[in-house]
Design a protein around this motif. Structure first.
Motif, mmCIF file in Angstrom:
data_model
loop_
_atom_site.group_PDB
_atom_site.id
_atom_site.type_symbol
_atom_site.label_atom_id
_atom_site.label_comp_id
_atom_site.label_asym_id
_atom_site.label_seq_id
_atom_site.Cartn_x
_atom_site.Cartn_y
_atom_site.Cartn_z
ATOM 1 N N TYR A 46 0.834 -1.203 0.000
ATOM 2 C CA TYR A 46 0.000 0.000 0.000
ATOM 3 C C TYR A 46 0.872 1.257 0.000
ATOM 4 O O TYR A 46 0.639 2.195 -0.755
ATOM 5 N N VAL A 66 -10.151 3.508 -0.392
ATOM 6 C CA VAL A 66 -11.106 2.785 0.465
ATOM 7 C C VAL A 66 -11.892 1.769 -0.361
ATOM 8 O O VAL A 66 -12.089 0.621 0.060
ATOM 9 N N LEU A 93 -9.646 -1.221 -1.258
ATOM 10 C CA LEU A 93 -9.344 -2.092 -0.108
ATOM 11 C C LEU A 93 -10.591 -2.859 0.341
ATOM 12 O O LEU A 93 -10.499 -4.035 0.690
ATOM 13 N N ARG A 94 -11.750 -2.188 0.311
ATOM 14 C CA ARG A 94 -12.953 -2.879 0.799
ATOM 15 C C ARG A 94 -13.557 -3.766 -0.285
ATOM 16 O O ARG A 94 -13.813 -4.935 -0.078
ATOM 17 N N ILE A 96 -9.109 -1.796 7.333
ATOM 18 C CA ILE A 96 -8.759 -0.625 6.511
ATOM 19 C C ILE A 96 -8.397 0.552 7.428
ATOM 20 O O ILE A 96 -7.440 1.283 7.177
ATOM 21 N N VAL A 107 -13.759 5.598 7.827
ATOM 22 C CA VAL A 107 -13.599 4.730 6.653
ATOM 23 C C VAL A 107 -14.962 4.418 6.058
ATOM 24 O O VAL A 107 -15.155 4.493 4.828
#
Lengths: 262, 223
Positions: free
Chosen positions: B91, B157, B160-161, B171, B182
């Motif tokens: 990341y 976001v 990642l989700r 996260i 988030v």
């Protein structure tokens, strides 16, 4: 009517709510057109996101990997547990009564008695045989012992005699050698003594001859000296007679004395 | 499925990721590092491709990530899982890349380089006709572009989700935010995305939004 927050809706859409909360939101969704519209828009966006696929992409390879690994681990543990249970069950389970088992149980109940009687019989037989055998054996043993003793004594004597003879011969030999060596030593001494004596004798003879020579020399010297002295005296006498004719007796008395001394 | 589980079974008796990393750290063991690369290379590539929107950049970044792990192997602490460590490094590498190429980003996004992003529609729905595949690829490209029109913090976001399947709590840990923040960012991101995609994917999305209670309407439509 209170609406759930956007954060709660997100947790709802991604299945991160507990079941009670989830049912609450679900029922609210059916009642509230405002929220329903909003959630439908989000679902549309989520569906659109699913269109962008990458090669080899499952929804999340990462989580799938972790989950499958964990699942496989649990499965392996469960399999081990089941196997252990099966083995334990096999070991501990009672077997059905069959001929083999009957035979085994019969065998186990009868075997000790048979073994015991057999052992007693064997022991008795063995005892009898041992008793008769024992007497014979002890007699033979005594005979054998005596024989062995006699043999031993004989051997010992023989050995002692042999040793004596050998040692006597050796001693004689040594003595002879000793005598010979003493003799030779004495002879050598004697030779040496004789040689020394002859040496002394020759020395003495040499000395004697040397002495004689020197005596002769001395005598000759004395004679010549005497002669010269007589001459000198005669000259002196003649010279003195010319001056003084008186002391004649002194002149004749003196030389016999001198000769006597010599 | 059999081969899949068998490979995982064999993995049970080999080094775990954490053990392999420990060997890399303590013994400079190249074999252990090769194991880690073998296990995580494709995931890392995909992760970086998601963040950069480009397969080749994703591969380059994945290489950078492994090079960085090897170079800074002594920084690794054996408290958490290696996977979480790798995710953080990857990341950060993606964020660095964004920072480095900030001024070129707009041109990259505006360029229609669908061939480079390799939208894998065919494998997702193998029964489709060539025309349908083409249409799906166009849709996928539209989605990718829409995603990259979002501000970075929203896009991250979503990736990642939605794509990586991380929980909001995870996260929040990774981005050093609160889980509430988030979630609200996620809601805003989805709202904006829906707004951007509305004219483009009107017919597909509208079909999906008309249904209720279905988790993945677009996927059902594909089938």
């Amino acid at each position: 009517m209170t609406h759930p927050t956007r954060e709660e809706w997100m947790a709802y859409l991604y299945g991160e709510l507990d079941t009670q909360k989830e049912t609450t939101l679900k029922s609210h969704l059916q009642e509230c057109p405002q929220c329903e519209h909003e959630v439908a828009a989000w679902r549309g966006a989520m569906a659109a996101l699913d269109m962008w696929q990458l090669p080899g992409n499952h929804k999340s390879a990462f989580r799938l990997r972790q989950v499958t690994r964990r699942a496989v681990r649990w499965a392996a543990a469960a399999a081990l547990l089941i196997a252990a249970g099966y083995v334990a069950g096999r070991v501990s389970a009672p077997r059905p009564l069959d001929r083999e088992q009957l035979f085994v149980s019969l065998k186990s109940s009868l075997e000790p008695a048979i073994r015991l009687s057999l052992a007693e019989q064997t022991k008795r037989d063995m005892g009898l045989a041992l008793a008769s055998n024992n007497a014979r054996f002890s007699k033979e043993l005594a005979q054998f012992k005596e024989k062995l003793n006699a043999q031993h004594r004989r051997d010992l004597n023989e050995f002692a005699a042999k040793t004596l003879v050998i040692s006597g011969a050796a001693t004689d030999q040594r003595l002879r050698e000793l005598i010979i060596s003493i003799d030779s030593t004495q002879r050598q001494d004697r030779y040496r003594f004789a040689a020394a004596l002859s040496q002394i004798e020759s020395n003495r003879l040499q000395d004697k001859t040397r002495l004689r020579h020197s005596m002769a020399g001395l005598a000759a010297l004395t004679a010549t000296e005497l002669h010269r002295t007589k001459q000198g005296l005669t000259q002196l006498l003649s010279a003195a007679q010319r001056d003084q004719p008186d002391p004649g007796e002194f002149e004749y008395g003196e030389p016999p004395n001198e000769r006597r001394e010599k | 499925m059999g081969g899949f589980s068998l490979s995982h079974l064999s993995g049970l008796f080999s080094l775990s990721d954490e053990q392999a990393m420990l060997r890399v750290q303590k013994q400079n063991d190249p074999r252990a590092f090769a194991i880690l690369v073998h296990r995580w290379e494709s995931w890392t590539k995909m992760f970086c491709t998601r963040f950069t929107g480009d397969v080749h950049r994703g591969e380059d970044l994945a290489q950078e990530v492994f090079a960085q792990i090897l170079a800074h192997r002594n920084d690794y602490r054996h408290e958490g899982r290696f996977a979480a460590y790798l995710r953080r490094i990857a990341y950060n590498a993606c964020c660095d890349w964004h920072r480095r190429t900030k001024r070129f980003r707009e041109s990259t996004l505006s360029g229609a380089d669908c061939d480079r992003t390799v939208c894998d529609v065919a494998s997702a729905a193998p029964v489709l006709s060539p025309d349908a595949i083409m249409a799906k690829e166009e849709q996928a490209e539209a989605v990718r572009k829409a995603l990259f029109r979002l501000p970075e913090h929203y896009r991250h976001v979503i990736i990642l989700r939605h794509y990586e399947g991380l929980r909001f709590r995870e996260i929040a840990e990774l981005l050093d935010l609160s889980p509430g923040t988030v979630r609200s960012r996620m809601a805003e991101a989805l709202t904006r995305l829906a707004r951007i995609l509305k004219p483009v994917l009107n017919e597909e999305v509208s079909g999906a939004t008309s249904r209720q209670g279905t988790e993945e309407p677009a996927r059902e439509e594909n089938l």
